[in-house]
Design a protein around this motif. Structure first.
Motif, PDB file in Angstrom:
ATOM      1  N   LEU A 131     -37.934  40.372  52.324  1.00 29.14           N
ATOM      2  CA  LEU A 131     -38.822  40.731  53.429  1.00 29.14           C
ATOM      3  C   LEU A 131     -39.611  42.007  53.168  1.00 29.14           C
ATOM      4  O   LEU A 131     -40.613  42.266  53.842  1.00 29.14           O
ATOM      5  CB  LEU A 131     -38.016  40.875  54.716  1.00 29.14           C
ATOM      6  N   SER A 132     -39.192  42.785  52.196  1.00 28.51           N
ATOM      7  CA  SER A 132     -39.894  44.033  51.890  1.00 28.51           C
ATOM      8  C   SER A 132     -40.771  43.924  50.642  1.00 28.51           C
ATOM      9  O   SER A 132     -41.345  44.920  50.200  1.00 28.51           O
ATOM     10  CB  SER A 132     -38.878  45.168  51.687  1.00 28.51           C
ATOM     11  N   SER A 133     -40.905  42.721  50.098  1.00 30.55           N
ATOM     12  CA  SER A 133     -41.587  42.561  48.804  1.00 30.55           C
ATOM     13  C   SER A 133     -42.971  41.945  48.891  1.00 30.55           C
ATOM     14  O   SER A 133     -43.550  41.575  47.872  1.00 30.55           O
ATOM     15  CB  SER A 133     -40.708  41.720  47.865  1.00 30.55           C
ATOM     16  N   ASP A 134     -43.497  41.795  50.100  1.00 29.11           N
ATOM     17  CA  ASP A 134     -44.870  41.301  50.276  1.00 29.11           C
ATOM     18  C   ASP A 134     -45.073  39.974  49.543  1.00 29.11           C
ATOM     19  O   ASP A 134     -46.021  39.802  48.766  1.00 29.11           O
ATOM     20  CB  ASP A 134     -45.870  42.345  49.783  1.00 29.11           C
ATOM     21  N   LEU A 135     -44.201  39.020  49.818  1.00 27.59           N
ATOM     22  CA  LEU A 135     -44.221  37.731  49.126  1.00 27.59           C
ATOM     23  C   LEU A 135     -45.124  36.718  49.819  1.00 27.59           C
ATOM     24  O   LEU A 135     -45.382  36.813  51.014  1.00 27.59           O
ATOM     25  CB  LEU A 135     -42.800  37.160  49.061  1.00 27.59           C
ATOM     26  N   ASN A 136     -45.571  35.749  49.036  1.00 24.53           N
ATOM     27  CA  ASN A 136     -46.341  34.632  49.578  1.00 24.53           C
ATOM     28  C   ASN A 136     -45.542  33.335  49.599  1.00 24.53           C
ATOM     29  O   ASN A 136     -45.937  32.372  50.266  1.00 24.53           O
ATOM     30  CB  ASN A 136     -47.612  34.417  48.754  1.00 24.53           C
ATOM     31  N   ALA A 137     -44.439  33.300  48.869  1.00 20.73           N
ATOM     32  CA  ALA A 137     -43.560  32.124  48.859  1.00 20.73           C
ATOM     33  C   ALA A 137     -42.225  32.519  48.236  1.00 20.73           C
ATOM     34  O   ALA A 137     -42.131  33.518  47.514  1.00 20.73           O
ATOM     35  CB  ALA A 137     -44.181  30.965  48.086  1.00 20.73           C
ATOM     36  N   ILE A 138     -41.203  31.723  48.539  1.00 23.51           N
ATOM     37  CA  ILE A 138     -39.866  31.955  47.984  1.00 23.51           C
ATOM     38  C   ILE A 138     -39.348  30.654  47.392  1.00 23.51           C
ATOM     39  O   ILE A 138     -39.383  29.610  48.037  1.00 23.51           O
ATOM     40  CB  ILE A 138     -38.889  32.450  49.067  1.00 23.51           C
ATOM     41  N   VAL A 139     -38.873  30.736  46.154  1.00 17.89           N
ATOM     42  CA  VAL A 139     -38.226  29.601  45.489  1.00 17.89           C
ATOM     43  C   VAL A 139     -36.806  30.028  45.159  1.00 17.89           C
ATOM     44  O   VAL A 139     -36.591  31.095  44.579  1.00 17.89           O
ATOM     45  CB  VAL A 139     -38.964  29.192  44.194  1.00 17.89           C
ATOM     46  N   THR A 140     -35.839  29.203  45.539  1.00 20.10           N
ATOM     47  CA  THR A 140     -34.443  29.550  45.255  1.00 20.10           C
ATOM     48  C   THR A 140     -33.688  28.364  44.661  1.00 20.10           C
ATOM     49  O   THR A 140     -33.963  27.210  44.987  1.00 20.10           O
ATOM     50  CB  THR A 140     -33.713  30.033  46.533  1.00 20.10           C
ATOM     51  N   ASP A 141     -32.782  28.687  43.779  1.00 22.01           N
ATOM     52  CA  ASP A 141     -31.825  27.687  43.300  1.00 22.01           C
ATOM     53  C   ASP A 141     -30.887  27.358  44.453  1.00 22.01           C
ATOM     54  O   ASP A 141     -30.640  28.199  45.325  1.00 22.01           O
ATOM     55  CB  ASP A 141     -31.046  28.265  42.116  1.00 22.01           C
ATOM     56  N   TYR A 142     -30.367  26.133  44.472  1.00 25.20           N
ATOM     57  CA  TYR A 142     -29.414  25.772  45.527  1.00 25.20           C
ATOM     58  C   TYR A 142     -28.010  26.256  45.188  1.00 25.20           C
ATOM     59  O   TYR A 142     -27.425  27.056  45.914  1.00 25.20           O
ATOM     60  CB  TYR A 142     -29.399  24.266  45.761  1.00 25.20           C
ATOM     61  N   LEU A 143     -27.442  25.790  44.069  1.00 25.09           N
ATOM     62  CA  LEU A 143     -26.039  26.053  43.769  1.00 25.09           C
ATOM     63  C   LEU A 143     -25.893  27.394  43.048  1.00 25.09           C
ATOM     64  O   LEU A 143     -25.677  27.456  41.839  1.00 25.09           O
ATOM     65  CB  LEU A 143     -25.447  24.915  42.932  1.00 25.09           C
ATOM     66  N   LEU A 144     -25.977  28.462  43.793  1.00 18.14           N
ATOM     67  CA  LEU A 144     -25.895  29.806  43.214  1.00 18.14           C
ATOM     68  C   LEU A 144     -24.491  30.132  42.716  1.00 18.14           C
ATOM     69  O   LEU A 144     -24.313  31.046  41.910  1.00 18.14           O
ATOM     70  CB  LEU A 144     -26.334  30.846  44.250  1.00 18.14           C
ATOM     71  N   GLU A 145     -23.510  29.405  43.179  1.00 22.42           N
ATOM     72  CA  GLU A 145     -22.125  29.649  42.770  1.00 22.42           C
ATOM     73  C   GLU A 145     -21.741  28.863  41.517  1.00 22.42           C
ATOM     74  O   GLU A 145     -20.601  28.919  41.073  1.00 22.42           O
ATOM     75  CB  GLU A 145     -21.169  29.269  43.909  1.00 22.42           C
ATOM     76  N   GLU A 146     -22.718  28.168  40.922  1.00 21.47           N
ATOM     77  CA  GLU A 146     -22.403  27.299  39.777  1.00 21.47           C
ATOM     78  C   GLU A 146     -21.891  28.085  38.576  1.00 21.47           C
ATOM     79  O   GLU A 146     -20.874  27.731  37.979  1.00 21.47           O
ATOM     80  CB  GLU A 146     -23.637  26.491  39.381  1.00 21.47           C
ATOM     81  N   ASN A 147     -22.596  29.149  38.183  1.00 19.90           N
ATOM     82  CA  ASN A 147     -22.217  29.909  36.991  1.00 19.90           C
ATOM     83  C   ASN A 147     -21.745  31.327  37.305  1.00 19.90           C
ATOM     84  O   ASN A 147     -21.564  32.144  36.406  1.00 19.90           O
ATOM     85  CB  ASN A 147     -23.397  29.970  36.020  1.00 19.90           C
ATOM     86  N   ALA A 148     -21.593  31.627  38.568  1.00 20.85           N
ATOM     87  CA  ALA A 148     -21.087  32.945  38.980  1.00 20.85           C
ATOM     88  C   ALA A 148     -20.443  32.787  40.351  1.00 20.85           C
ATOM     89  O   ALA A 148     -20.775  31.870  41.097  1.00 20.85           O
ATOM     90  CB  ALA A 148     -22.219  33.965  39.042  1.00 20.85           C
ATOM     91  N   GLU A 149     -19.533  33.674  40.670  1.00 19.06           N
ATOM     92  CA  GLU A 149     -18.825  33.576  41.951  1.00 19.06           C
ATOM     93  C   GLU A 149     -19.659  34.208  43.069  1.00 19.06           C
ATOM     94  O   GLU A 149     -19.229  35.140  43.751  1.00 19.06           O
ATOM     95  CB  GLU A 149     -17.453  34.241  41.839  1.00 19.06           C
ATOM     96  N   VAL A 150     -20.851  33.665  43.239  1.00 21.83           N
ATOM     97  CA  VAL A 150     -21.735  34.138  44.307  1.00 21.83           C
ATOM     98  C   VAL A 150     -21.193  33.602  45.635  1.00 21.83           C
ATOM     99  O   VAL A 150     -20.884  32.412  45.743  1.00 21.83           O
ATOM    100  CB  VAL A 150     -23.181  33.657  44.080  1.00 21.83           C
ATOM    101  N   PRO A 151     -21.058  34.443  46.661  1.00 22.92           N
ATOM    102  CA  PRO A 151     -20.417  34.016  47.913  1.00 22.92           C
ATOM    103  C   PRO A 151     -21.307  33.196  48.848  1.00 22.92           C
ATOM    104  O   PRO A 151     -20.980  33.027  50.017  1.00 22.92           O
ATOM    105  CB  PRO A 151     -20.025  35.352  48.556  1.00 22.92           C
ATOM    106  N   PHE A 152     -22.424  32.691  48.358  1.00 22.01           N
ATOM    107  CA  PHE A 152     -23.305  31.865  49.197  1.00 22.01           C
ATOM    108  C   PHE A 152     -24.189  31.036  48.280  1.00 22.01           C
ATOM    109  O   PHE A 152     -24.311  31.313  47.079  1.00 22.01           O
ATOM    110  CB  PHE A 152     -24.179  32.738  50.104  1.00 22.01           C
ATOM    111  N   ASN A 153     -24.808  30.010  48.853  1.00 22.27           N
ATOM    112  CA  ASN A 153     -25.748  29.187  48.105  1.00 22.27           C
ATOM    113  C   ASN A 153     -27.163  29.358  48.659  1.00 22.27           C
ATOM    114  O   ASN A 153     -27.369  29.994  49.701  1.00 22.27           O
ATOM    115  CB  ASN A 153     -25.331  27.714  48.141  1.00 22.27           C
ATOM    116  N   GLY A 154     -28.122  28.772  47.970  1.00 23.66           N
ATOM    117  CA  GLY A 154     -29.520  28.953  48.334  1.00 23.66           C
ATOM    118  C   GLY A 154     -29.870  28.474  49.722  1.00 23.66           C
ATOM    119  O   GLY A 154     -30.814  28.986  50.339  1.00 23.66           O
TER     120      GLY A 154
END
Length: 218
Positions: free
Chosen positions: A47-70
């Protein structure tokens, strides 16, 4: 000027692939998440990066123990900016579809792996869709502002029919949802919480018109 697009992933390889694929088309903000990342932290950055669009991977926990997905990032952005251009890339489209309300933003990650003419054409279509989604978003903002200004001017001069009052109400709601770059209409000009009749929706039309003109000049 290039549109600025964020790409979020836990995999450095995919981050580099996305960057190399679209670096000539977009200004890309690369965001690598890790086990210490949080949705709140990512949202603050987005929200602070003046973006025009956001693209995210879905399975963020696939190769790291990320506590949430896209899908959690998508949900939060849609809550704050319902019309903002969003894309979810994934190697697990079926799983992502089951976890996402808007299935139309989901694309197979393999689209980035171009090996033949057919796949090259699919990638070009995807690239065009990102551009179109962004341009359509800002066109909607412009159209909404113009329609509000037109109806306010008409209300000042000749008054509005009940259907036009209803349209103005819907446009104010849409204006609030679009909220580009934090440029929202001051709440004291809307009085939304105290509305009992459509005719009470706006009491200071000249003030609202002036506020809109100021916003469009920024």
């Amino acid at each position: 000027m290039k549109y600025k697009v964020a790409y979020i992933d836990e995999d450095k390889g995919w981050i580099n692939t996305f960057y190399q694929t679209f670096k000539n088309d977009f200004d890309i903000l690369r965001i690598e998440v890790n086990p210490q990342s949080s949705v709140e932290e990512i949202l603050k950055l987005l929200l602070s990066s003046d973006l025009n669009a956001i693209v995210t991977d879905y399975l963020l926990e696939e190769n790291a123990e990320v506590p949430f997905n896209g899908n959690k990032i998508v949900e939060e952005i849609k809550r704050l900016k319902p019309h903002f251009p969003l894309v979810m890339l994934t190697s697990y489209p079926t799983q992502a579809i089951g976890q996402t309300d808007d299935v139309h933003i989901i694309y197979n990650k393999n689209i980035l792996s171009v090996e033949n003419d057919r796949e090259r054409e699919e990638l070009e279509v995807f690239r065009t869709k990102i551009h179109s989604n962004i341009s359509n978003y800002y066109k909607k903002i412009e159209d909404t502002n113009s329609k509000i200004e037109h109806l306010i001017e008409k209300r000042n001069n000749n008054g509005l029919e009940i259907q036009e009052e209803e349209e103005l109400t819907k446009l104010y709601i849409l204006f609030d949802e679009l909220n580009p770059d934090g440029k929202d209409l001051p709440a004291n000009l809307i009085h939304r919480d105290s509305i009992t009749k459509l005719s009470e929706f706006v009491s200071e039309t000249k003030e609202i018109l002036e506020e809109l003109k100021k916003l469009n000049q920024k």
